[in-house]
Design a protein around this motif. Structure first.
Motif, short mmCIF file in Angstrom:
data_model
loop_
_atom_site.label_atom_id
_atom_site.label_comp_id
_atom_site.label_asym_id
_atom_site.label_seq_id
_atom_site.Cartn_x
_atom_site.Cartn_y
_atom_site.Cartn_z
N TRP A 23 0.82 -1.21 0.00
CA TRP A 23 0.00 0.00 0.00
C TRP A 23 0.86 1.27 0.00
O TRP A 23 0.46 2.27 -0.58
CB TRP A 23 -0.95 -0.02 1.19
N ALA A 229 -1.53 -3.66 -5.43
CA ALA A 229 -2.08 -2.83 -4.37
C ALA A 229 -3.56 -3.08 -4.11
O ALA A 229 -4.05 -2.81 -3.00
CB ALA A 229 -1.87 -1.36 -4.70
N THR A 253 -0.72 -0.92 9.43
CA THR A 253 -0.97 0.08 8.40
C THR A 253 -0.34 1.42 8.75
O THR A 253 -0.26 2.31 7.89
CB THR A 253 -2.48 0.28 8.18
#
Length: 300
Positions: A23, A229, A253
């Protein structure tokens, strides 16, 4: 069955880090692709292909793609906010603002989620969350103050902020009206909802795309965005989620904005300022404060 951090295998924890890399590198990939592909068309291509791929993966797993009638409206609303709004706002943000700043502003998402959960879900705002909100707002101030002083504040950062707000509102919708379906089914329909919105915008604002030769870097960036992604990242997320606590996966994240800023610096030649790094640190600490479980929280 509850999954503890100590029971998670190193391979699954490594999967969390791989997700962050997937990401994080997506940010410069999107920027490169947008150099030749218009934003509505880019999102229409990416979300459509990813939605179809996840729907096929769900069917291969034996998951049903059907949902009850009462769940259709909240599923579409969550898709419009979490997928369509988030991705479209970010596409325009990266067109109009440096990627390194856009990624930092966007990752105020947990801050807005806490605020909206308080407003719409009446969730308690304990000291830990209040600290997170304060740090997040301080991070935004750190990013905005030199830009305001120099007159360099542009609409691109506003789009990035709207993207984070859209995602947070979508998460509140998902929490208020949970969908009784397999996660891949929910993700598939949300991506396809976003794709339908992007296709509509493409036809309205850009017309039917006309094929033209693209630079090799653009093709590679588009392939990375769709295959890695979106499709691979979603499949990896749902593969590791049963084996690691959701909190650990969410905390992983936090590496995304740091990787996004670092990769924008290396691949796009951007040079973040000192205040950009201050904003990055403050917003990362804000998310950390919000995502870390409270000592007094009851076990899930």
């Amino acid at each position: 069955m509850k999954v503890s951090a100590t029971s998670a295998r190193p391979l699954h924890l490594a999967g969390v880090l791989i997700l962050a890399v997937f990401w994080g590198l997506n940010w410069p990939a999107v920027k490169i692709a947008l150099n030749e592909i218009s934003p509505w068309t880019f999102r229409a291509i990416g979300l459509t292909l990813a939605g179809i791929a996840l729907a096929m993966a769900a069917l291969i797993r034996g998951d049903k793609l059907s949902v009850s009638r009462r769940e259709v409206a909240p599923l579409i609303l969550a898709g419009l906010l979490t997928i369509a709004g988030f991705n479209l706002f970010l596409a325009f943000a990266q067109l109009l603002a440096p990627t390194s700043r856009a990624v930092i502003v966007t990752f105020t998402m947990p801050v807005w989620a806490v605020i909206f959960a308080r407003i719409f879900l009446a969730e308690p705002l304990n000291w830990q969350r209040m600290v997170g909100v304060g740090l997040g707002l301080a991070g935004l101030a750190a990013l905005a103050s030199p830009l305001v002083a120099s007159g360099g504040l542009n609409v691109g950062l506003l789009y990035a902020l709207c993207g984070g707000v859209s995602w947070a509102l979508g998460s509140v919708v998902t929490k208020k009206w949970p969908i009784d379906a397999a996660p891949l089914t929910v993700a598939s329909w949300q991506l396809l909802t976003g794709a339908a919105c992007a296709i509509g915008g493409m036809l309205l604002f850009e017309g039917i795309p006309v094929y033209h030769a693209l630079a090799e870097s653009t093709v590679l960036a588009l392939l990375y965005h769709v295959v890695v992604a979106l499709v691979m990242a979603y499949l990896l997320w749902f593969a590791i989620l049963p084996h690691v606590p959701l909190g650990v996966a969410s905390l992983g994240t936090l590496l995304v904005p740091a990787i996004g800023v670092g990769s924008a610096t290396m691949l796009l030649g951007e040079r973040p300022t000192a205040m950009d790094y201050v904003g990055l640190c403050l917003i990362t600490l804000a998310a950390l404060s919000i995502l870390l479980p409270s000592k007094r929280a009851r076990p899930a």
